[in-house]
Design a protein around this motif. Structure first.
Motif, PDB file in Angstrom:
ATOM      1  N   HIS A  22       0.824  -1.205   0.000  1.00 40.85           N
ATOM      2  CA  HIS A  22       0.000   0.000   0.000  1.00 40.85           C
ATOM      3  C   HIS A  22       0.861   1.259   0.000  1.00 40.85           C
ATOM      4  CE1 HIS A  22      -3.580  -2.344   0.639  1.00 40.85           C
ATOM      5  NE2 HIS A  22      -3.180  -2.802   1.810  1.00 40.85           N
ATOM      6  N   ALA A  23       0.298   2.340  -0.507  1.00 32.80           N
ATOM      7  CA  ALA A  23       0.879   3.658  -0.298  1.00 32.80           C
ATOM      8  C   ALA A  23       0.788   3.994   1.190  1.00 32.80           C
ATOM      9  CB  ALA A  23       0.128   4.691  -1.137  1.00 32.80           C
ATOM     10  N   PRO A  24       1.558   4.967   1.676  1.00 35.78           N
ATOM     11  CA  PRO A  24       1.572   5.260   3.113  1.00 35.78           C
ATOM     12  C   PRO A  24       0.175   5.509   3.688  1.00 35.78           C
ATOM     13  CG  PRO A  24       3.397   6.375   2.055  1.00 35.78           C
ATOM     14  CD  PRO A  24       2.564   5.784   0.954  1.00 35.78           C
ATOM     15  N   VAL A  25      -0.160   4.763   4.751  1.00 34.09           N
ATOM     16  CA  VAL A  25      -1.459   4.908   5.406  1.00 34.09           C
ATOM     17  C   VAL A  25      -1.359   4.355   6.819  1.00 34.09           C
ATOM     18  CG1 VAL A  25      -2.296   2.676   4.507  1.00 34.09           C
ATOM     19  CG2 VAL A  25      -3.944   4.439   5.194  1.00 34.09           C
ATOM     20  N   TYR A  26      -1.995   5.022   7.762  1.00 37.71           N
ATOM     21  CA  TYR A  26      -2.177   4.473   9.100  1.00 37.71           C
ATOM     22  C   TYR A  26      -3.567   3.849   9.162  1.00 37.71           C
ATOM     23  CZ  TYR A  26       1.823   7.330  10.542  1.00 37.71           C
ATOM     24  OH  TYR A  26       3.078   7.896  10.665  1.00 37.71           O
ATOM     25  N   THR A  27      -3.654   2.663   9.741  1.00 40.79           N
ATOM     26  CA  THR A  27      -4.964   2.030   9.912  1.00 40.79           C
ATOM     27  C   THR A  27      -5.210   1.804  11.396  1.00 40.79           C
ATOM     28  OG1 THR A  27      -4.226  -0.289   9.729  1.00 40.79           O
ATOM     29  CG2 THR A  27      -4.675   0.912   7.680  1.00 40.79           C
ATOM     30  N   GLN A  28      -6.399   2.140  11.814  1.00 44.26           N
ATOM     31  CA  GLN A  28      -6.772   2.071  13.225  1.00 44.26           C
ATOM     32  C   GLN A  28      -7.767   0.932  13.420  1.00 44.26           C
ATOM     33  OE1 GLN A  28      -5.785   2.852  16.248  1.00 44.26           O
ATOM     34  NE2 GLN A  28      -6.324   5.022  16.430  1.00 44.26           N
ATOM     35  N   GLY A  29      -7.482   0.058  14.381  1.00 44.75           N
ATOM     36  CA  GLY A  29      -8.378  -1.046  14.677  1.00 44.75           C
ATOM     37  C   GLY A  29      -9.496  -0.638  15.614  1.00 44.75           C
ATOM     38  N   LEU A  30     -10.398  -1.578  15.884  1.00 44.33           N
ATOM     39  CA  LEU A  30     -11.554  -1.287  16.730  1.00 44.33           C
ATOM     40  C   LEU A  30     -11.150  -0.886  18.146  1.00 44.33           C
ATOM     41  CD1 LEU A  30     -13.932  -4.190  15.627  1.00 44.33           C
ATOM     42  CD2 LEU A  30     -14.195  -1.754  15.118  1.00 44.33           C
ATOM     43  N   ALA A  31     -10.028  -1.429  18.623  1.00 43.06           N
ATOM     44  CA  ALA A  31      -9.558  -1.102  19.973  1.00 43.06           C
ATOM     45  C   ALA A  31      -8.665   0.129  19.986  1.00 43.06           C
ATOM     46  CB  ALA A  31      -8.795  -2.287  20.575  1.00 43.06           C
ATOM     47  N   GLY A  32      -8.465   0.732  18.832  1.00 42.41           N
ATOM     48  CA  GLY A  32      -7.515   1.835  18.715  1.00 42.41           C
ATOM     49  C   GLY A  32      -7.938   3.086  19.470  1.00 42.41           C
ATOM     50  N   LYS A  33      -6.953   3.724  20.053  1.00 40.34           N
ATOM     51  CA  LYS A  33      -7.171   4.976  20.773  1.00 40.34           C
ATOM     52  C   LYS A  33      -6.518   6.118  20.006  1.00 40.34           C
ATOM     53  CE  LYS A  33      -7.213   2.610  25.253  1.00 40.34           C
ATOM     54  NZ  LYS A  33      -6.567   2.492  26.588  1.00 40.34           N
ATOM     55  N   ALA A  34      -7.228   7.226  19.933  1.00 43.21           N
ATOM     56  CA  ALA A  34      -6.736   8.356  19.143  1.00 43.21           C
ATOM     57  C   ALA A  34      -5.380   8.836  19.623  1.00 43.21           C
ATOM     58  CB  ALA A  34      -7.751   9.503  19.193  1.00 43.21           C
ATOM     59  N   ASP A  35      -5.116   8.739  20.935  1.00 44.00           N
ATOM     60  CA  ASP A  35      -3.856   9.273  21.441  1.00 44.00           C
ATOM     61  C   ASP A  35      -2.653   8.400  21.100  1.00 44.00           C
ATOM     62  OD1 ASP A  35      -4.463   7.209  23.159  1.00 44.00           O
ATOM     63  OD2 ASP A  35      -4.415   8.396  24.992  1.00 44.00           O
ATOM     64  N   HIS A  36      -2.875   7.243  20.468  1.00 42.35           N
ATOM     65  CA  HIS A  36      -1.748   6.445  19.992  1.00 42.35           C
ATOM     66  C   HIS A  36      -1.273   6.917  18.615  1.00 42.35           C
ATOM     67  CE1 HIS A  36      -1.643   3.790  23.335  1.00 42.35           C
ATOM     68  NE2 HIS A  36      -2.810   3.221  23.098  1.00 42.35           N
ATOM     69  N   VAL A  37      -2.031   7.789  17.988  1.00 41.76           N
ATOM     70  CA  VAL A  37      -1.606   8.409  16.735  1.00 41.76           C
ATOM     71  C   VAL A  37      -0.983   9.751  17.121  1.00 41.76           C
ATOM     72  CG1 VAL A  37      -2.304   9.205  14.452  1.00 41.76           C
ATOM     73  CG2 VAL A  37      -3.500   7.277  15.519  1.00 41.76           C
ATOM     74  N   LEU A  38       0.338   9.785  17.175  1.00 44.77           N
ATOM     75  CA  LEU A  38       1.036  10.926  17.769  1.00 44.77           C
ATOM     76  C   LEU A  38       1.122  12.106  16.816  1.00 44.77           C
ATOM     77  CD1 LEU A  38       3.966   8.864  19.380  1.00 44.77           C
ATOM     78  CD2 LEU A  38       1.757   9.475  20.406  1.00 44.77           C
ATOM     79  N   SER A  39       1.572  11.851  15.595  1.00 44.98           N
ATOM     80  CA  SER A  39       1.794  12.950  14.646  1.00 44.98           C
ATOM     81  C   SER A  39       1.719  12.413  13.223  1.00 44.98           C
ATOM     82  CB  SER A  39       3.166  13.586  14.916  1.00 44.98           C
ATOM     83  OG  SER A  39       3.441  14.623  14.003  1.00 44.98           O
ATOM     84  N   PRO A  40       0.508  12.183  12.722  1.00 47.08           N
ATOM     85  CA  PRO A  40       0.387  11.540  11.411  1.00 47.08           C
ATOM     86  C   PRO A  40       0.845  12.404  10.246  1.00 47.08           C
ATOM     87  CG  PRO A  40      -1.760  12.241  12.213  1.00 47.08           C
ATOM     88  CD  PRO A  40      -0.802  12.446  13.348  1.00 47.08           C
ATOM     89  N   GLY A  41       0.833  13.722  10.430  1.00 40.91           N
ATOM     90  CA  GLY A  41       1.243  14.601   9.341  1.00 40.91           C
ATOM     91  C   GLY A  41       0.367  14.410   8.121  1.00 40.91           C
ATOM     92  N   GLU A  42       1.009  14.217   6.966  1.00 42.89           N
ATOM     93  CA  GLU A  42       0.267  14.107   5.705  1.00 42.89           C
ATOM     94  C   GLU A  42      -0.237  12.696   5.438  1.00 42.89           C
ATOM     95  OE1 GLU A  42       4.325  12.624   4.855  1.00 42.89           O
ATOM     96  OE2 GLU A  42       3.456  14.196   6.114  1.00 42.89           O
ATOM     97  N   ILE A  43       0.104  11.743   6.294  1.00 43.08           N
ATOM     98  CA  ILE A  43      -0.309  10.350   6.065  1.00 43.08           C
ATOM     99  C   ILE A  43      -1.738  10.158   6.571  1.00 43.08           C
ATOM    100  CG2 ILE A  43       0.167   7.928   6.593  1.00 43.08           C
ATOM    101  CD1 ILE A  43       3.107   8.691   6.936  1.00 43.08           C
ATOM    102  N   PRO A  44      -2.649   9.663   5.729  1.00 44.25           N
ATOM    103  CA  PRO A  44      -4.045   9.505   6.164  1.00 44.25           C
ATOM    104  C   PRO A  44      -4.195   8.439   7.240  1.00 44.25           C
ATOM    105  CG  PRO A  44      -3.725   8.534   3.988  1.00 44.25           C
ATOM    106  CD  PRO A  44      -2.458   9.268   4.316  1.00 44.25           C
ATOM    107  N   VAL A  45      -5.209   8.625   8.084  1.00 39.56           N
ATOM    108  CA  VAL A  45      -5.556   7.656   9.119  1.00 39.56           C
ATOM    109  C   VAL A  45      -6.929   7.089   8.762  1.00 39.56           C
ATOM    110  CG1 VAL A  45      -5.955   7.249  11.573  1.00 39.56           C
ATOM    111  CG2 VAL A  45      -4.262   8.956  10.846  1.00 39.56           C
ATOM    112  N   VAL A  46      -7.017   5.767   8.613  1.00 32.67           N
ATOM    113  CA  VAL A  46      -8.261   5.110   8.199  1.00 32.67           C
ATOM    114  C   VAL A  46      -8.784   4.261   9.354  1.00 32.67           C
ATOM    115  CG1 VAL A  46      -9.323   3.511   6.569  1.00 32.67           C
ATOM    116  CG2 VAL A  46      -7.515   5.064   5.791  1.00 32.67           C
ATOM    117  N   GLN A  47     -10.030   4.492   9.728  1.00 32.35           N
ATOM    118  CA  GLN A  47     -10.684   3.661  10.742  1.00 32.35           C
ATOM    119  C   GLN A  47     -11.152   2.361  10.089  1.00 32.35           C
ATOM    120  OE1 GLN A  47     -10.827   4.667  14.004  1.00 32.35           O
ATOM    121  NE2 GLN A  47      -9.691   6.480  13.354  1.00 32.35           N
TER     122      GLN A  47
END
Length: 222
Positions: free
Chosen positions: A38-63
């Protein structure tokens, strides 16, 4: 199991396709194994907490609807999505996870690397001081740092719907690892992430993808 090489694939489109395939499949639908990057992407699981995403910058975060917390996907990482009917395979989720991890361990062994499990933390880890050591992890886990001396080389997150699996496992081959520093990988602050290249092994994405695909197809069989 039909192994399909998807090449570079958009994450959200692949996620939607996995869900659609799983929803539409019937008892006779053949199992699939999709291999891609994949191209750069952060993926968040069902147990994911927003504060574990520290500084995503331009990389998208997908729930997403997989288990687990946040991880990163990017070029140079082999991502494998088994689309498997567990009822037909004849085993349960715990064994499914074990079999995926075993396939990764055998893939690493093919390259001379020893992979390790850490209790309660799905995925595969390597010794930072000697990734090629065949010695098992010894002694009790450090109470304040269960990952002391280890680096994570493969992340795992799955979803099971009507006995059928999607999402899967990601093996780091040769990546830009910097984006992992912008999250708490899999919810663990300070967890070091490595790839095959940084531990001293040079191989191609294609070779790693072929070995992992074959090992998964073998170990996920009934």
């Amino acid at each position: 199991m039909d192994i399909q090489q998807l090449g570079r694939a958009d994450y959200q489109a692949t996620y939607a396709a996995m869900r659609a395939f799983t929803l539409a499949r019937g008892e006779a639908t053949p199992d699939r194994l999709w291999i891609c990057e994949h191209a750069p992407v952060y993926t968040q699981g069902l147990a994911g907490k927003a504060d574990h995403v520290l500084s995503p910058g331009e990389i998208p975060v997908v729930q997403t609807d997989r288990g687990g917390q946040v991880t990163y996907h990017g070029p140079g990482q082999v991502v494998a999505y088994p689309l498997l009917d567990l009822r037909r395979a004849g085993y349960y989720v715990k064994e499914y996870v074990y079999r995926i991890e075993e396939a990764v361990i055998r893939t690493l062994a093919r390259f001379g690397v020893t992979g390790h499990r850490v209790a309660g933390a799905p995925g595969i880890y390597v010794r930072l001081d000697d990734p090629f050591s065949h010695a098992a992890l010894g002694g009790p886990v450090h109470p304040n740092d269960p990952f002391r001396g280890l680096g994570k080389i493969a992340a795992l997150g799955i979803k099971v719907s009507r006995h059928c699996t999607y999402h899967g496992v990601a093996l780091n081959v040769q990546m830009d690892l910097e984006p992992f520093a912008r999250i708490n990988p899999c919810g663990y602050s300070g967890l070091k992430t490595v790839d095959l290249f940084t531990i001293g092994l040079q191989t191609t994405w294609d070779e790693a993808a072929q070995v992992l695909g074959n090992k998964l197809a073998a170990f996920l069989q009934p």
